[in-house]
Design a protein around this motif. Structure first.
Motif, PDB file in Angstrom:
ATOM      1  N   PRO A 186      34.268  40.927  46.576  1.00  0.00           N
ATOM      2  CA  PRO A 186      33.889  40.711  47.972  1.00  0.00           C
ATOM      3  C   PRO A 186      32.654  39.809  48.111  1.00  0.00           C
ATOM      4  CG  PRO A 186      34.537  42.982  47.678  1.00  0.00           C
ATOM      5  CD  PRO A 186      34.498  42.363  46.297  1.00  0.00           C
ATOM      6  N   ALA A 187      31.695  39.936  47.209  1.00  0.00           N
ATOM      7  CA  ALA A 187      30.494  39.097  47.266  1.00  0.00           C
ATOM      8  C   ALA A 187      30.852  37.623  47.081  1.00  0.00           C
ATOM      9  CB  ALA A 187      29.490  39.543  46.207  1.00  0.00           C
ATOM     10  N   LEU A 188      31.695  37.337  46.115  1.00  0.00           N
ATOM     11  CA  LEU A 188      32.100  35.946  45.892  1.00  0.00           C
ATOM     12  C   LEU A 188      32.990  35.427  47.011  1.00  0.00           C
ATOM     13  CD1 LEU A 188      32.608  35.944  42.038  1.00  0.00           C
ATOM     14  CD2 LEU A 188      31.005  34.517  43.330  1.00  0.00           C
ATOM     15  N   GLN A 189      33.825  36.292  47.557  1.00  0.00           N
ATOM     16  CA  GLN A 189      34.620  35.885  48.722  1.00  0.00           C
ATOM     17  C   GLN A 189      33.695  35.501  49.874  1.00  0.00           C
ATOM     18  OE1 GLN A 189      37.691  38.687  49.886  1.00  0.00           O
ATOM     19  NE2 GLN A 189      38.063  39.203  47.750  1.00  0.00           N
ATOM     20  N   ALA A 190      32.654  36.289  50.086  1.00  0.00           N
ATOM     21  CA  ALA A 190      31.703  35.997  51.151  1.00  0.00           C
ATOM     22  C   ALA A 190      31.032  34.643  50.930  1.00  0.00           C
ATOM     23  CB  ALA A 190      30.647  37.102  51.236  1.00  0.00           C
ATOM     24  N   LEU A 191      30.601  34.387  49.708  1.00  0.00           N
ATOM     25  CA  LEU A 191      29.970  33.102  49.412  1.00  0.00           C
ATOM     26  C   LEU A 191      30.961  31.951  49.580  1.00  0.00           C
ATOM     27  CD1 LEU A 191      27.822  34.190  46.361  1.00  0.00           C
ATOM     28  CD2 LEU A 191      26.992  33.549  48.639  1.00  0.00           C
ATOM     29  N   TRP A 192      32.208  32.182  49.212  1.00  0.00           N
ATOM     30  CA  TRP A 192      33.241  31.156  49.362  1.00  0.00           C
ATOM     31  C   TRP A 192      33.434  30.813  50.844  1.00  0.00           C
ATOM     32  CZ3 TRP A 192      37.965  29.955  51.432  1.00  0.00           C
ATOM     33  CH2 TRP A 192      38.690  28.931  50.810  1.00  0.00           C
ATOM     34  N   TRP A 193      33.610  31.839  51.681  1.00  0.00           N
ATOM     35  CA  TRP A 193      33.820  31.590  53.108  1.00  0.00           C
ATOM     36  C   TRP A 193      32.579  30.976  53.750  1.00  0.00           C
ATOM     37  CZ3 TRP A 193      38.322  30.885  54.886  1.00  0.00           C
ATOM     38  CH2 TRP A 193      39.420  31.607  54.402  1.00  0.00           C
ATOM     39  N   LEU A 251      23.104  32.712  43.815  1.00  0.00           N
ATOM     40  CA  LEU A 251      23.915  33.906  44.044  1.00  0.00           C
ATOM     41  C   LEU A 251      25.314  33.738  43.445  1.00  0.00           C
ATOM     42  CD1 LEU A 251      22.941  34.646  47.743  1.00  0.00           C
ATOM     43  CD2 LEU A 251      22.382  36.064  45.750  1.00  0.00           C
ATOM     44  N   ALA A 252      25.923  32.601  43.676  1.00  0.00           N
ATOM     45  CA  ALA A 252      27.269  32.363  43.164  1.00  0.00           C
ATOM     46  C   ALA A 252      27.272  32.345  41.635  1.00  0.00           C
ATOM     47  CB  ALA A 252      27.838  31.056  43.716  1.00  0.00           C
ATOM     48  N   ALA A 253      26.350  31.604  41.034  1.00  0.00           N
ATOM     49  CA  ALA A 253      26.317  31.500  39.577  1.00  0.00           C
ATOM     50  C   ALA A 253      26.107  32.855  38.923  1.00  0.00           C
ATOM     51  CB  ALA A 253      25.212  30.526  39.148  1.00  0.00           C
ATOM     52  N   ALA A 254      25.226  33.656  39.485  1.00  0.00           N
ATOM     53  CA  ALA A 254      24.959  34.987  38.913  1.00  0.00           C
ATOM     54  C   ALA A 254      26.191  35.881  38.993  1.00  0.00           C
ATOM     55  CB  ALA A 254      23.779  35.637  39.626  1.00  0.00           C
ATOM     56  N   ARG A 255      26.914  35.820  40.081  1.00  0.00           N
ATOM     57  CA  ARG A 255      28.094  36.678  40.228  1.00  0.00           C
ATOM     58  C   ARG A 255      29.279  36.176  39.428  1.00  0.00           C
ATOM     59  NH1 ARG A 255      24.266  37.313  42.972  1.00  0.00           N
ATOM     60  NH2 ARG A 255      23.764  39.291  43.930  1.00  0.00           N
ATOM     61  N   LEU A 256      29.363  34.895  39.247  1.00  0.00           N
ATOM     62  CA  LEU A 256      30.432  34.334  38.408  1.00  0.00           C
ATOM     63  C   LEU A 256      30.211  34.653  36.929  1.00  0.00           C
ATOM     64  CD1 LEU A 256      30.795  30.932  40.229  1.00  0.00           C
ATOM     65  CD2 LEU A 256      32.595  32.665  40.031  1.00  0.00           C
ATOM     66  N   ALA A 257      28.956  34.845  36.547  1.00  0.00           N
ATOM     67  CA  ALA A 257      28.615  35.138  35.150  1.00  0.00           C
ATOM     68  C   ALA A 257      28.854  36.597  34.786  1.00  0.00           C
ATOM     69  CB  ALA A 257      27.160  34.761  34.878  1.00  0.00           C
ATOM     70  N   GLU A 258      29.069  37.443  35.786  1.00  0.00           N
ATOM     71  CA  GLU A 258      29.256  38.879  35.523  1.00  0.00           C
ATOM     72  C   GLU A 258      30.604  39.171  34.917  1.00  0.00           C
ATOM     73  OE1 GLU A 258      28.510  40.604  39.380  1.00  0.00           O
ATOM     74  OE2 GLU A 258      26.362  40.509  39.083  1.00  0.00           O
TER      75      GLU A 258
END
Length: 96
Positions: A21-28, A89-96
């Protein structure tokens, strides 16, 4: 997926499958749909969603609400640009 691929996916009409959901939010948000971005994390529990909430309300210009969400996330308010915060924010969540 890395940040470059994530940014490239913004050319699509819908987010890639399997995003949190966090990455979806950043995408939108990157697509210019703040409301849809906010909806992605609006009912999500935890510090990750709170951190995205903070960014979104900072972008909205609501410093008080952003401050609340930074506190809920246990994070200091971001001092850089909105673009830099989004990328971090995006890079940190993509690295998880």
């Amino acid at each position: 997926m890395d940040l470059a691929n994530f940014k490239q996916s913004l050319q699509q009409e819908t987010p890639p499958e399997g995003l949190t959901p966090a990455l979806q939010a950043l995408w939108w948000d990157a697509k210019g749909d703040w409301d849809k971005a906010h909806h992605c994390v609006d009912d999500e529990p935890g510090k990750d969603a709170a951190r995205i909430h903070a960014y979104l309300h900072r972008k909205e210009g609501d410093a008080g609400n952003a401050g609340y969400w930074y506190g809920t996330a246990g994070a200091e308010p971001f001092k850089g640009t909105l673009d830099a915060e989004w990328a971090e924010l995006a890079a940190a969540r993509l690295a998880e």
